[in-house]
Design an enzyme around this catalytic site. Structure first.
Site, PDB file in Angstrom:
ATOM      1  N   ASP A   1     -12.601  -4.910  -3.858  1.00  0.00           N
ATOM      2  CA  ASP A   1     -11.425  -4.350  -4.145  1.00  0.00           C
ATOM      3  C   ASP A   1     -10.656  -4.850  -2.726  1.00  0.00           C
ATOM      4  O   ASP A   1     -11.558  -5.583  -1.506  1.00  0.00           O
ATOM      5  CB  ASP A   1     -11.477  -3.315  -3.626  1.00  0.00           C
ATOM      6  CG  ASP A   1     -10.202  -2.571  -3.190  1.00  0.00           C
ATOM      7  OD1 ASP A   1      -9.281  -2.828  -3.742  1.00  0.00           O
ATOM      8  OD2 ASP A   1     -10.527  -1.715  -1.823  1.00  0.00           O
TER       9      ASP A   1
ATOM     10  N   ASP B   1     -13.421   0.864  -1.781  1.00  0.00           N
ATOM     11  CA  ASP B   1     -12.967   1.825  -0.870  1.00  0.00           C
ATOM     12  C   ASP B   1     -13.703   3.560  -1.399  1.00  0.00           C
ATOM     13  O   ASP B   1     -13.847   3.080  -2.232  1.00  0.00           O
ATOM     14  CB  ASP B   1     -11.464   2.425  -0.688  1.00  0.00           C
ATOM     15  CG  ASP B   1     -11.172   1.163  -0.151  1.00  0.00           C
ATOM     16  OD1 ASP B   1     -11.056   2.490   1.459  1.00  0.00           O
ATOM     17  OD2 ASP B   1     -10.466   0.697   0.942  1.00  0.00           O
TER      18      ASP B   1
ATOM     19  N   ASP C   1     -11.628   3.626  -4.655  1.00  0.00           N
ATOM     20  CA  ASP C   1     -11.718   3.789  -6.229  1.00  0.00           C
ATOM     21  C   ASP C   1     -12.082   3.609  -6.930  1.00  0.00           C
ATOM     22  O   ASP C   1     -13.368   3.287  -7.602  1.00  0.00           O
ATOM     23  CB  ASP C   1     -12.356   1.860  -5.330  1.00  0.00           C
ATOM     24  CG  ASP C   1     -11.247   0.932  -4.714  1.00  0.00           C
ATOM     25  OD1 ASP C   1     -10.176   0.700  -5.430  1.00  0.00           O
ATOM     26  OD2 ASP C   1     -11.392   0.320  -3.932  1.00  0.00           O
TER      27      ASP C   1
HETATM   28  P1  ADP Z   1      -6.326  -2.591  -3.887  1.00  0.00           P
HETATM   29  O1  ADP Z   1      -6.702  -3.056  -4.725  1.00  0.00           O
HETATM   30  O2  ADP Z   1      -6.307  -4.098  -3.589  1.00  0.00           O
HETATM   31  O3  ADP Z   1      -7.333  -1.894  -2.927  1.00  0.00           O
HETATM   32  P2  ADP Z   1      -4.615  -0.586  -4.473  1.00  0.00           P
HETATM   33  O4  ADP Z   1      -5.350  -0.348  -5.611  1.00  0.00           O
HETATM   34  O5  ADP Z   1      -5.337   0.695  -3.554  1.00  0.00           O
HETATM   35  O6  ADP Z   1      -5.133  -1.863  -4.001  1.00  0.00           O
HETATM   36  O7  ADP Z   1      -3.459  -0.630  -4.139  1.00  0.00           O
HETATM   37  C1  ADP Z   1      -2.510  -1.599  -4.877  1.00  0.00           C
HETATM   38  C2  ADP Z   1      -1.374  -1.668  -3.795  1.00  0.00           C
HETATM   39  O8  ADP Z   1      -0.647  -0.113  -4.515  1.00  0.00           O
HETATM   40  C3  ADP Z   1      -1.323  -1.961  -2.737  1.00  0.00           C
HETATM   41  O9  ADP Z   1      -0.727  -3.041  -2.337  1.00  0.00           O
HETATM   42  C4  ADP Z   1       0.039  -1.519  -2.975  1.00  0.00           C
HETATM   43  O10 ADP Z   1       1.670  -1.860  -2.406  1.00  0.00           O
HETATM   44  C5  ADP Z   1      -0.403   0.407  -3.371  1.00  0.00           C
HETATM   45  N1  ADP Z   1      -0.332   1.740  -2.270  1.00  0.00           N
HETATM   46  C6  ADP Z   1      -1.508   2.014  -2.882  1.00  0.00           C
HETATM   47  N2  ADP Z   1      -1.251   3.103  -2.295  1.00  0.00           N
HETATM   48  C7  ADP Z   1      -0.413   3.652  -1.687  1.00  0.00           C
HETATM   49  C8  ADP Z   1       0.164   3.959  -0.306  1.00  0.00           C
HETATM   50  N3  ADP Z   1      -0.659   4.927  -0.234  1.00  0.00           N
HETATM   51  N4  ADP Z   1       1.285   3.733   0.101  1.00  0.00           N
HETATM   52  C9  ADP Z   1       1.342   2.642  -0.302  1.00  0.00           C
HETATM   53  N5  ADP Z   1       1.996   1.859  -0.747  1.00  0.00           N
HETATM   54  C10 ADP Z   1       0.970   1.943  -1.846  1.00  0.00           C
HETATM   55 MG    MG Z   2      -8.120  -0.357  -1.727  1.00  0.00          MG
END
Ligand code: ADP
Ligand code: MG
Length: 811
Positions: A482, A677, A681
């Protein structure tokens, strides 16, 4: 005029303060840490209120009940007490079970018509603990066993010396009819020396052998019982009939060697559980509690959350807590396996069992005993140790076949040799067959190796939920990472805030009010910035996380949306040309842009610096060098995906919602590992063959993964992959060895080429070999050390001068 100094008592720890901090609803606290803990505690209460309480469902005290008290042994931490209590409470007929770790005692009320104390005792024993009913004497099993072994060993030696003398007599041609009476005396001496061995070592084996026979599950004990008692019976018969051949020496040596094997096994299992015990022993049992009346030494697990505790330089933290005052280096290697100390300051999180190297701290307790991170780890590891991996079940199945097989083969051997050379030769050869077919090594090899692999990984700051995770990990062909929170360096820092409508601080306060309920690393950065600017956050209601998109919450009467561009699109919030242009510029510079808006439009942007973890490239290289395919799954946009593809040189799949991630993991050919995470995740971690969670030191037990990394580095991933492979290689080697040894030994025994004593010795040697091979795992290099395929460290340290040492584990 000087105003009178107004002193109030902290609502949490009770200490007086002249400069209170004001919390929600105007409650006053002496320091920010107390305020924080109070907030946490109330969050916990809210959760508890939302969940139906198990206690409420418990039936009224039964009309007909009895109480039993069990003394317990083999507990190594308070989570063992928890486990025993849970198990007993679920047992049929049990109304309540109170298990105290301190007193090593369990009090159980039960319905005497449905269960009884003996059955409860058996239930505890089945978990791997010792339990005694009142009147039974607790004894150290291992100690009494080794005493018996020692005494029996002396007598066995005695038997061997006499039988040697008989051989010497024959060998030098002194066997004249005139001295035949001497041999009879020797035989009698042997018979007498065998009696204590039969009593000390034979009776327990006999009992176990008969018990398993009655259950219809003959096992090794059955074989040994058959073997020894056949040898003794034959000898007694020969002695009475005056036939010149006895086998007392064989019987006693046999029992002795088998007991040595059993003792080895006990030692080996102890080695496995010692690692856990060591972990728990690091947590001090007493704490210095600071009360308004002064300091007091109290048992650490009697403190409640909110208590203020003093920890001096060189001491270990007795509880989990937040630093109220003090600053200094803390050695967290106990939990994370990372040798470098980390700096802890006010409001940082500290964990029970870690050492304050040079700081004088006052901390506010957040968790004690089994609820501390160390306690949770103890519980997870303990559960893992008692779960059987598939490969163990394979070994069990093999053993289950081998015992009846051996009996059948022995019967065949007996018949064959009796026809050919008389019943005595038949019996001896059958005995050798039984002994050599003992699946001791087989039964020992697999679980022991897995145990050691599990404890070795715990020493490296990696917690496995089961030994099966090691087995699955060794088979993994592809590793997915991730991005946000896993490959990015934490914490994020907010670099800029822009809003076309509100002033910057008012906008930030609104966004932070919603983000305060999110555990996402981006949210934490936003909240941290708002706090450092001392903004008063309005309270938001109706919080909701949209995994892969962002979050939403209600302020006064508008709903606020915070997240990525896709979230804005799906909610139909329009993005003005000015904001769009700014966002594009920032993104091109490699920053992470968070959008926020309400009603019908995007009202502003937050810009966060996104840095790669310093060890990310190294980790990817190491995994590839091991022949694994690596890829990245991210919920971020395509532009970010491109950037990361350039940085790491591996495929990056962008704009992946949690369900896309799951689908991709399911589609992948062969077993896959997902590193992500701990909390956000969850679904992807659960969908992978092996889910590896980066815990950031928070709630370990909540992470929905098979593997939990406690340290703040993902370097543990290739290390663990290598450890898993080595462990499984050892398991296979041991199984192969045990198999071939049995096969060859059986061949010799069936054809009458193996004396029973030699067969027993071979059995022990075999157990020693597999134990030794398993114990070699303890030499597996420590987590921080180089792993095959990694590049020298100098390359990556040069461009990251202020590497990870200052990143807090705090969540
Ligand atoms: P990754 O898969 O890269 O770990 P996430 O799935 O955790 O990313 O989140 C994807 C996107 O959603 C982030 O890049 C962000 O733009 C947005 N996002 C998710 N949760 C939040 C939050 N609590 N505050 C702001 N943006 C968020
Ligand atoms: Mg993440």
């Amino acid at each position: 005029m000087v105003a009178a100094l107004h002193v109030v008592d902290c609502a949490l720890c009770g200490l007086p303060t002249a400069h209170p901090f004001r919390g929600e609803g105007g409650t006053l606290f002496c320091c920010p840490a107390c305020l924080e803990v109070d907030r946490l505690l109330h969050a916990g209460e809210r959760e508890a209120r939302a969940a139906p309480s198990a206690d409420l469902q418990a039936s009224a005290p039964p009309a007909n009940h009895a109480t039993a008290v069990l003394s317990l042994g083999g507990l190594w931490c308070s989570s063992c007490a928890w486990l025993i209590g849970e198990t007993l409470r679920r047992a049929p007929g049990v109304h309540s079970a109170d298990v105290s770790f301190g007193q090593r005692e369990g009090r159980i009320t039960f319905d005497p018509e449905r269960t009884d104390p003996r059955r409860l005792q058996r239930q505890v024993k089945r978990l791997g603990y010792r339990a005694w009913l009142p009147g039974e004497t607790p004894s150290d099993e291992e100690e009494s066993f080794s005493n018996r072994l020692l005494i029996a060993g002396i007598f066995a030696m005695h038997d061997m010396i006499i039988s040697l003398m008989i051989y010497v007599r024959e060998f030098f041609g002194w066997a004249t009819p005139e001295s035949a009476w001497l041999v009879t005396i020797f035989y009698l001496m042997m018979a007498m020396a065998s009696v204590p061995i039969l009593v000390l070592l034979g009776i327990p084996v006999l009992r176990a052998g008969l018990a398993s026979l009655l259950r219809g599950q003959p096992n090794t004990h059955t074989l040994i019982t058959l073997g020894t008692f056949a040898a003794v019976a034959l000898s007694v018969r020969n002695l009475v009939l005056g036939i010149d051949r006895v086998y007392f020496d064989t019987a006693s040596m046999l029992l002795f060697l088998v007991a040595v094997g059993r003792w080895l096994e006990m030692r080996a299992h102890k080695t496995g559980s010692d690692a856990l015990e060591r972990l728990w022993k690091q947590v001090p049992t007493e704490a210095t509690w600071i009360t308004p009346e002064g300091e007091r030494r109290v048992p650490a697990d009697e403190l409640s959350a909110g208590a203020r505790v003093r920890v001096r330089p060189g001491e270990r933290f007795p509880v989990d807590g937040l630093v109220a005052t003090g600053e200094g280096d803390v050695d967290e290697s106990l939990l994370t396996g990372e040798p470098d100390p980390v700096l802890r300051r006010p409001r940082d999180r500290v964990l029970a069992g870690t050492v304050s190297l040079d700081g004088a701290f006052e901390i506010i307790t957040t968790a004690v005993g089994a609820e501390t991170v160390t306690g949770q780890i103890g519980r997870l590891l303990h559960q893992a140790l008692w779960q059987r991996a598939p490969v163990e079940r394979l070994a069990d199945r093999l053993s289950a076949w081998m015992v009846p097989g051996a009996v059948a083969l022995a019967a065949g051997t007996f018949t064959f040799w009796t026809v050919r050379a008389g019943p005595e030769v038949g019996l001896l050869n059958a005995l050798s067959v039984l002994l050599i077919a003992c699946p001791c090594a087989l039964g020992l090899a697999t679980p022991l190796t897995l145990w050691l692999g599990l404890t070795r990984s715990a020493e490296g700051g990696v917690i496995l939920r089961s030994t099966a995770a090691l087995e699955r990990l060794a088979s993994v062909r592809q590793v997915f990472f991730d991005k946000t929170g896993t490959l990015t360096r934490l914490p994020f820092r907010l670099q800029a805030v822009f809003s076309g409508e509100l002033d910057e601080e008012a906008f930030l306060a609104r966004v932070a009010a919603v983000e305060a309920s999110s555990e996402h690393p981006l949210a934490q950065a936003v909240v941290a910035e708002a706090e450092s600017r001392d903004l008063a956050l309005p309270s938001a209601s109706d919080f909701r996380a949209w995994p892969g998109y962002g979050v939403s919450g209600r302020l006064e009467d508008s709903r606020i949306w915070v997240g990525n561009q896709r979230l804005m699109d799906t909610q139909g919030l329009k993005l003005g040309a000015d904001l769009a242009a700014r966002a594009a510029t920032w993104k091109r510079q490699g920053r992470c842009v968070v959008y926020a808006g309400w009603e019908d439009r995007v009202t502003g942007l937050l810009v966060l610096g996104e840095e790669t973890r310093p060890e990310a490239v190294e980790v990817v290289d190491a995994l590839q060098a091991m022949g694994l395919q690596v890829a990245v799954l991210t919920g971020d946009d395509k532009m970010a995906g491109e950037r990361w593809h350039e940085r790491l040189g591996v495929p990056v799949y962008a704009e992946q919602r949690p369900e896309d991630k799951m689908a991709r993991l399911r589609e992948a050919a062969g077993p896959v590992a997902m590193v992500g995470d701990g909390i956000n995740d969850g679904p992807a971690l659960a969908a992978a063959t092996v889910g590896v969670a980066v815990s950031h030191g928070t709630d370990v037990a909540r992470a929905a993964a098979d593997v939990i990394l406690l340290g703040d580095e993902i370097r543990a991933v290739p290390w663990l992959a290598a450890l898993a492979r080595t462990t499984m290689r050892r398991v296979r080697q041991n199984l192969a060895w045990a198999f071939f040894y049995n096969l060859i030994g059986l061949g010799l025994a069936v054809t009458g080429h193996l004396q029973p004593v030699l067969a027993a010795a071979a059995m022990i040697a075999s157990s020693l070999i597999v134990t030794g091979n398993a114990l070699r795992l303890r030499q597996f290099p420590a987590a921080g050390a180089r792993v095959e395929g990694e590049r020298p460290r100098s390359e990556d340290s040069a461009d990251t001068p202020d590497a990870i040492s200052s990143v807090p584990v705090a969540g």
